[in-house]
Design an enzyme around this catalytic site. Structure first.
Site, PDB file in Angstrom:
ATOM      1  NE  ARG A  19      -1.591  -1.444   3.860  1.00 50.54           N
ATOM      2  CZ  ARG A  19      -1.006  -2.501   4.432  1.00 50.54           C
ATOM      3  NH1 ARG A  19       0.194  -2.379   4.983  1.00 50.54           N
ATOM      4  NH2 ARG A  19      -1.596  -3.662   4.466  1.00 50.54           N
ATOM      5  CE1 TYR A 167      11.416   6.966  10.825  1.00 53.36           C
ATOM      6  CE2 TYR A 167      11.366   9.363  10.823  1.00 53.36           C
ATOM      7  CZ  TYR A 167      11.114   8.154  10.190  1.00 53.36           C
ATOM      8  OH  TYR A 167      10.562   8.132   8.934  1.00 53.36           O
TER       9      TYR A 167
END
Length: 283
Positions: A19, A167
């Site tokens: 997706r 991150y």
């Protein structure tokens, strides 16, 4: 579709392509006649996420390309090898790798669990390393070899370094691998590049956030990343090698400056790692 397009009959291996941006890139390449092999975990429908690796392949074939679903985890070396081997067996080789799979956790350091830290390092850095390494022997044989990694340009401003260091480390690790490979394999004829969105992109990762509806309204569609990606992948590999691209800049270089068709409204939300224009300046 023109048979002369550089992506016609080329084979892409994409991680995490069920997706979102990964699927959009696969569809963009499929419309140009490419084959797309998707390595993704979603074999069965997810309660909160649309589509599976199988529905993604159906979409690719409906778009005019050929697809192959490989259910697996990019963190697992055996799964990655199986995906590359399947691409070679079905389509005869690998021309393009798209390192799309990524995990994100932006909690402050003292609230970030070691489990999430490990997940980001494993998916983002290890996964990028494993898939690229497995494909390299086949990329060497391609006359139009690219490795595109969805990672940001390096921005070492204190603002970004301090926003979510773990991150940031994982994403900049992906970028550093790409830049390193661009040098390590400079003579191999493979184009190593990074691509990053200028703004938020309307994906499930955004819509599932607490203020997802508002963020999606200020996000551009995944198709902007697909259009930028196919423009880069159409370049001679040497022209892309060692570069970190931002989607809007790629389109501007192609002569596309009106981005309103991609949504996001008049003031789309700038993505992380991208410095927004100062007041009074133009993007």
């Amino acid at each position: 579709m023109s048979s002369l397009h550089p992506l016609a009959d080329r084979t892409l291996v994409i991680s995490g392509g069920s997706r979102g941006i990964g699927l959009a890139i696969a569809l963009g390449a499929a419309r140009l006649g490419a084959n797309a092999v998707l390595l993704a975990k979603t074999s069965d429908p997810h309660p909160k996420l649309p589509g599976t690796v199988h529905t993604a392949v159906a979409d690719i074939e409906a778009a005019g390309g050929k697809g192959l679903a490989v259910v697996g985890d990019v963190r697992n070396e055996e799964d990655v090898t199986r995906a590359v081997d399947a691409a070679v067996e079905r389509f005869g080789g690998v021309d393009v790798v798209v390192n799309n799979a990524s995990a994100i956790a932006t909690e402050p350091t003292e609230r970030l669990s070691s489990k999430k830290f490990d997940l980001m390092m494993d998916v983002n850095v290890r996964g990028t390393f494993l898939l690229t390494k497995a494909a390299l022997p086949h990329l060497r044989k391609s006359s139009h070899a690219h490795v595109m990694t969805l990672a940001p340009p390096l921005n070492t401003s204190p603002h970004w370094l301090g926003a979510h260091p773990a991150y940031t480390l994982s994403k900049y690790g992906m970028t550093l691998l790409s830049l390193g490979w661009a040098s390590e394999y400079a003579a191999a004829g493979i184009g190593f590049s990074c691509l990053w969105p200028q703004t938020y992109i309307a994906t499930s990762a955004v819509s599932n956030l607490a203020d997802g509806e508002t963020l999606v309204a200020a996000s551009r569609s995944p198709e902007i990343m697909a259009d930028a990606a196919t423009a880069i992948l159409a370049m001679p590999p040497a022209r892309a090698n060692g570069r970190c691209f931002v989607d809007a800049d790629v389109l501007a270089e192609s002569g596309v400056t009106d981005l309103s068709g991609y949504g996001g409204g008049d003031d789309p939300k700038w993505d992380i790692f991208v410095d927004a224009p100062q007041a009074g300046s133009t993007p």
